[in-house]
Design a protein around this motif. Structure first.
Motif, short mmCIF file in Angstrom:
data_model
loop_
_atom_site.label_atom_id
_atom_site.label_comp_id
_atom_site.label_asym_id
_atom_site.label_seq_id
_atom_site.Cartn_x
_atom_site.Cartn_y
_atom_site.Cartn_z
N GLN A 8 27.08 -13.66 -23.76
CA GLN A 8 27.22 -13.42 -22.23
C GLN A 8 26.34 -12.26 -22.21
O GLN A 8 25.96 -11.73 -21.08
N ARG A 9 26.27 -11.41 -23.02
CA ARG A 9 24.89 -10.52 -22.90
C ARG A 9 23.24 -10.94 -22.61
O ARG A 9 23.26 -9.87 -22.00
N ARG A 10 23.30 -11.48 -23.65
CA ARG A 10 21.85 -12.03 -23.56
C ARG A 10 21.42 -13.18 -22.52
O ARG A 10 20.56 -12.78 -21.86
N GLU A 11 22.11 -13.36 -22.25
CA GLU A 11 22.47 -14.43 -20.54
C GLU A 11 22.12 -13.43 -19.57
O GLU A 11 21.19 -13.03 -18.45
N GLN A 12 23.16 -12.02 -19.88
CA GLN A 12 22.85 -11.28 -18.13
C GLN A 12 21.70 -9.91 -18.82
O GLN A 12 20.72 -9.98 -17.72
N LEU A 13 20.82 -9.73 -20.26
CA LEU A 13 19.23 -9.27 -20.00
C LEU A 13 18.32 -9.90 -19.49
O LEU A 13 17.56 -9.50 -19.23
N LEU A 14 18.42 -11.42 -20.12
CA LEU A 14 17.61 -12.61 -19.36
C LEU A 14 17.29 -12.44 -17.52
O LEU A 14 16.49 -12.73 -17.19
N ASN A 15 19.03 -12.44 -17.20
CA ASN A 15 18.83 -12.61 -15.53
C ASN A 15 18.14 -11.45 -15.19
O ASN A 15 17.30 -11.14 -14.75
N GLU A 16 18.57 -9.87 -15.94
CA GLU A 16 18.14 -8.79 -15.24
C GLU A 16 16.33 -8.74 -15.51
O GLU A 16 15.99 -8.36 -14.17
#
Length: 106
Positions: free
Chosen positions: A95-103
């Motif tokens: 989830q953290r990886r997806e959040q950073l990719l979205n940001e």
């Protein structure tokens, strides 16, 4: 439903790992004895037993199995906890990886 799956999958994995440990331990006990030795061996803190007894006609009788299930239950619970923690850490990192990719994409 999601919470139940997050417990059931690690429990199944822990059960399979526990059965694997039991099988390997019993095989190790069995093959670590000599051909004509009369032994009584215990493993996994007294949970598993392997015993050979000489019969009246000179043959060897073999007994193997579970003598005390408590250490096996503790092993199952520890493995379930470890697998649940691993699954939770993996999910959090994903989830953290997806959040950073979205940001970074916006």
């Amino acid at each position: 439903m999601f919470k139940a799956r997050s417990v059931v999958k690690p429990a199944i994995g822990a059960a399979l790992l526990t059965l694997g440990v039991i099988a390997v331990t019993l095989l190790t006990l069995m093959f670590s004895t000599g051909t004509d030795e009369i032994v009584k061996r215990k493993a996994l803190f007294g949970a598993l037993i392997f015993e050979t007894v000489e019969k009246d006609n000179g043959a060897l009788s073999i007994t193997t199995g579970v003598e005390n299930p408590v250490p096996l239950i503790v092993l199952f619970l520890v493995l379930t906890t470890i697998l649940m923690m691993t699954q939770a850490i993996y999910r959090g990192r994903k989830q953290r990886r997806e959040q950073l990719l979205n940001e970074s994409g916006s």
